[in-house]
Design an enzyme around this catalytic site. Structure first.
Site, PDB file in Angstrom:
ATOM      1  N   GLU A  96       0.812  -1.228   0.000  1.00  0.00           N
ATOM      2  CA  GLU A  96       0.000   0.000   0.000  1.00  0.00           C
ATOM      3  C   GLU A  96       0.843   1.274   0.000  1.00  0.00           C
ATOM      4  OE1 GLU A  96      -2.858  -0.514   3.202  1.00  0.00           O
ATOM      5  OE2 GLU A  96      -3.494  -2.445   2.413  1.00  0.00           O
ATOM      6  N   ASN A 122       2.192  -5.123  -3.188  1.00  0.00           N
ATOM      7  CA  ASN A 122       0.812  -5.499  -2.893  1.00  0.00           C
ATOM      8  C   ASN A 122      -0.015  -4.250  -2.593  1.00  0.00           C
ATOM      9  OD1 ASN A 122      -0.992  -7.819  -2.199  1.00  0.00           O
ATOM     10  ND2 ASN A 122      -0.923  -7.008  -0.109  1.00  0.00           N
ATOM     11  N   HIS A 179     -10.081  -6.049  -2.378  1.00  0.00           N
ATOM     12  CA  HIS A 179     -11.150  -5.717  -1.421  1.00  0.00           C
ATOM     13  C   HIS A 179     -12.236  -4.971  -2.202  1.00  0.00           C
ATOM     14  CE1 HIS A 179      -8.891  -7.222   1.923  1.00  0.00           C
ATOM     15  NE2 HIS A 179      -7.857  -6.462   1.612  1.00  0.00           N
ATOM     16  N   GLU A 205      -5.934 -10.789  -1.340  1.00  0.00           N
ATOM     17  CA  GLU A 205      -6.779 -10.530  -0.156  1.00  0.00           C
ATOM     18  C   GLU A 205      -8.241 -10.414  -0.573  1.00  0.00           C
ATOM     19  OE1 GLU A 205      -5.333  -7.155   2.136  1.00  0.00           O
ATOM     20  OE2 GLU A 205      -3.242  -7.726   1.814  1.00  0.00           O
ATOM     21  N   ASP A 230     -11.974 -10.197  -1.055  1.00  0.00           N
ATOM     22  CA  ASP A 230     -13.282 -10.289  -0.385  1.00  0.00           C
ATOM     23  C   ASP A 230     -14.197  -9.281  -1.073  1.00  0.00           C
ATOM     24  OD1 ASP A 230     -12.364  -7.884   0.875  1.00  0.00           O
ATOM     25  OD2 ASP A 230     -12.027  -8.888   2.792  1.00  0.00           O
TER      26      ASP A 230
HETATM   27  O1  G3I Z   1      -4.205  -8.061  18.897  1.00  0.00           O
HETATM   28  C1  G3I Z   1      -5.054  -7.028  19.409  1.00  0.00           C
HETATM   29  C2  G3I Z   1      -5.732  -7.497  20.664  1.00  0.00           C
HETATM   30  O2  G3I Z   1      -4.774  -7.736  21.656  1.00  0.00           O
HETATM   31  C3  G3I Z   1      -6.723  -6.408  21.122  1.00  0.00           C
HETATM   32  O3  G3I Z   1      -7.436  -6.848  22.247  1.00  0.00           O
HETATM   33  C4  G3I Z   1      -7.714  -6.089  19.995  1.00  0.00           C
HETATM   34  C5  G3I Z   1      -8.686  -4.964  20.382  1.00  0.00           C
HETATM   35  O4  G3I Z   1      -8.735  -3.968  19.406  1.00  0.00           O
HETATM   36  O5  G3I Z   1      -6.970  -5.673  18.880  1.00  0.00           O
HETATM   37  C6  G3I Z   1      -6.093  -6.680  18.377  1.00  0.00           C
HETATM   38  O6  G3I Z   1      -5.443  -6.180  17.263  1.00  0.00           O
HETATM   39  C7  G3I Z   1      -6.213  -6.074  16.082  1.00  0.00           C
HETATM   40  C8  G3I Z   1      -5.576  -6.926  15.002  1.00  0.00           C
HETATM   41  O7  G3I Z   1      -6.262  -6.767  13.769  1.00  0.00           O
HETATM   42  C9  G3I Z   1      -5.598  -8.419  15.376  1.00  0.00           C
HETATM   43  O8  G3I Z   1      -6.907  -8.882  15.518  1.00  0.00           O
HETATM   44  C10 G3I Z   1      -6.244  -4.614  15.646  1.00  0.00           C
HETATM   45  O9  G3I Z   1      -6.962  -3.846  16.579  1.00  0.00           O
HETATM   46  C11 G3I Z   1      -6.883  -4.502  14.279  1.00  0.00           C
HETATM   47  O10 G3I Z   1      -6.739  -3.168  13.811  1.00  0.00           O
HETATM   48  C12 G3I Z   1      -6.209  -5.420  13.301  1.00  0.00           C
HETATM   49  O11 G3I Z   1      -6.893  -5.329  12.048  1.00  0.00           O
HETATM   50  C13 G3I Z   1      -6.191  -5.860  10.948  1.00  0.00           C
HETATM   51  C14 G3I Z   1      -5.979  -4.761   9.907  1.00  0.00           C
HETATM   52  O12 G3I Z   1      -5.329  -5.322   8.771  1.00  0.00           O
HETATM   53  C15 G3I Z   1      -5.139  -3.621  10.437  1.00  0.00           C
HETATM   54  O13 G3I Z   1      -4.881  -2.684   9.435  1.00  0.00           O
HETATM   55  C16 G3I Z   1      -7.025  -6.960  10.340  1.00  0.00           C
HETATM   56  O14 G3I Z   1      -7.139  -8.046  11.270  1.00  0.00           O
HETATM   57  C17 G3I Z   1      -6.375  -7.449   9.047  1.00  0.00           C
HETATM   58  O15 G3I Z   1      -7.245  -8.368   8.410  1.00  0.00           O
HETATM   59  C18 G3I Z   1      -6.140  -6.269   8.131  1.00  0.00           C
HETATM   60  O16 G3I Z   1      -5.508  -6.720   6.960  1.00  0.00           O
HETATM   61  C19 G3I Z   1      -5.201  -5.734   5.959  1.00  0.00           C
HETATM   62  C20 G3I Z   1      -3.953  -6.217   5.248  1.00  0.00           C
HETATM   63  O17 G3I Z   1      -2.912  -6.461   6.168  1.00  0.00           O
HETATM   64  C21 G3I Z   1      -3.504  -5.208   4.193  1.00  0.00           C
HETATM   65  N1  G3I Z   1      -4.584  -4.880   3.297  1.00  0.00           N
HETATM   66  C22 G3I Z   1      -5.842  -4.484   3.908  1.00  0.00           C
HETATM   67  C23 G3I Z   1      -6.298  -5.533   4.926  1.00  0.00           C
HETATM   68  C24 G3I Z   1      -7.642  -5.173   5.517  1.00  0.00           C
HETATM   69  O18 G3I Z   1      -7.558  -4.003   6.284  1.00  0.00           O
END
Ligand code: G3I
Length: 323
Positions: free
Chosen positions: A132, A173, A209, A240, A242
């Site tokens: 990105e 990516n 996405h 990715e 969806d």
């Molecule tokens: O691990 C913590 C946990 O300890 C805490 O209790 C909880 C409460 O908020 O947060 C947890 O972390 C989260 C993490 O995912 C793991 O679940 C973050 O808040 C959350 O922001 C994070 O989101 C991820 C996101 O990227 C962040 O930008 C998504 O799971 C993940 O699917 C998403 O993936 C991205 C790709 O890497 C890049 N392209 C876009 C895609 C979708 O956004």
């Protein structure tokens, strides 16, 4: 029966895969489907290899989360796409808010990549090296890397990754690059930029996405892939995928449209030899990132929240079977 990875391989593709995440791996019913290699031949860690987890403070490396998923892939005999090295998000504040010169930030990037890629050496089919790096209008995203190093950080990152694992396929990516347009044209520029600097770039990851009813046409999808190959990469992949509803609940006609949209992307990949595979960004609506980021949206995946196959699953399966 007609399962996705088996069909994708029979159609000449390398894999059909899914992202997964650490928190879900205690869900036995979920894992039983994930680890079925007839269904998913490839997995991607949704979070665990990102900078905030792998180098939360400078020089302190941690691989617990990423290893859990890399080990799962190895145990199951699934390919691993590794994700991701240089990204503005999920970047610890010691990086994003540090006071850097070009030299000190170069050293930070080189150290991060040599350690993380070195740790996973031999285990990653591919790495998403830079993620990105573009805005939707095609200009470079003003993140700490760009602000300090300008566009030179792309080649720098690819060189460091190639040095640490010469066999891994190295990808740029991004999202909203699946069809033609300003952002797709800038990806073409990035391929040239990296290659002209003498670095290796093997592939373009089109995240995918998408929104139900708004996916690019099959011809636009194919033109974008062809533009990347013409610029000098040998492979492309949907990394990715969806396809979400922008409002819920979904209707029967909405689910039919979603099935059509998934079929379009699958057909485009089948039609392009360079398209090596499709990864969905987790396989079930139970564990999608979307509701957290876009409240009120979602239902974007091939299995519903009860782990039942949706019309979109049947559509992807039928398109693969017909190839
Ligand atoms: O691990 C913590 C946990 O300890 C805490 O209790 C909880 C409460 O908020 O947060 C947890 O972390 C989260 C993490 O995912 C793991 O679940 C973050 O808040 C959350 O922001 C994070 O989101 C991820 C996101 O990227 C962040 O930008 C998504 O799971 C993940 O699917 C998403 O993936 C991205 C790709 O890497 C890049 N392209 C876009 C895609 C979708 O956004």
């Amino acid at each position: 029966s007609a399962q996705l990875n088996k069909l994708a391989k029979a159609a000449g593709k390398l894999y059909f895969g899914s992202a997964t995440d650490n928190g879900e791996l205690t869900d036995t019913a979920y894992v039983n489907i994930l680890k079925n290699t007839d269904e998913f031949g490839q997995i991607t860690p949704g979070n665990g290899q990102k900078w905030q987890y792998t180098e939360p403070s400078q020089g302190q490396f941690s691989y617990t989360s990423g290893d859990q998923i890399a080990d799962l892939a190895a145990t199951n005999g699934q390919l691993l796409r590794c994700h991701t090295l240089v990204w503005y998000s999920q970047l610890p504040s010691w990086v994003s808010s540090g006071t850097w010169t070009a030299d000190t930030l170069t050293s930070v990037i080189n150290t991060h990549i040599s350690n993380v890629v070195g740790h996973y050496k031999g285990k990653c089919y591919a790495w998403d090296v830079v993620n990105e790096g573009l805005n939707d209008d095609g200009t470079y995203r003003a993140n700490v890397f760009y602000n300090v190093l300008g566009d030179s950080y792309f080649a720098l990152a690819f060189k460091a990754a190639a040095a640490a694992d010469p066999a891994a396929k190295l990808y740029y990516n991004d999202y909203n690059i699946e069809g033609t347009g300003a952002k797709q044209a800038s990806v073409v520029k990035i391929i040239g930029l990296v290659k002209n600097a003498g670095a290796k770039i093997n592939g373009i990851g089109m995240q995918g996405h998408l929104i139900v009813g708004s996916a690019p046409s099959q011809s636009s999808l194919q033109s974008a892939m062809e533009s990347y190959v013409a610029a000098g990469v040998t492979e492309v992949a949907y990394t990715e995928l969806d396809i979400r509803f922008s409002s819920l609940p979904s209707t029967a006609s909405g689910l039919a449209q979603q099935a059509t949209d998934y079929a379009t992307v699958t057909k485009a990949c089948l039609a392009e030899k360079a398209c090596i595979g499709i990864t969905i960004w987790d396989y079930t609506d139970k564990y999608s990132w979307i509701p957290n980021t876009f409240p009120g949206q979602g239902d974007a995946l091939l299995y519903d929240a009860n782990l039942s196959k949706k019309p979109a699953w049947t559509a992807v399966s039928s398109v693969l079977a017909a190839a």
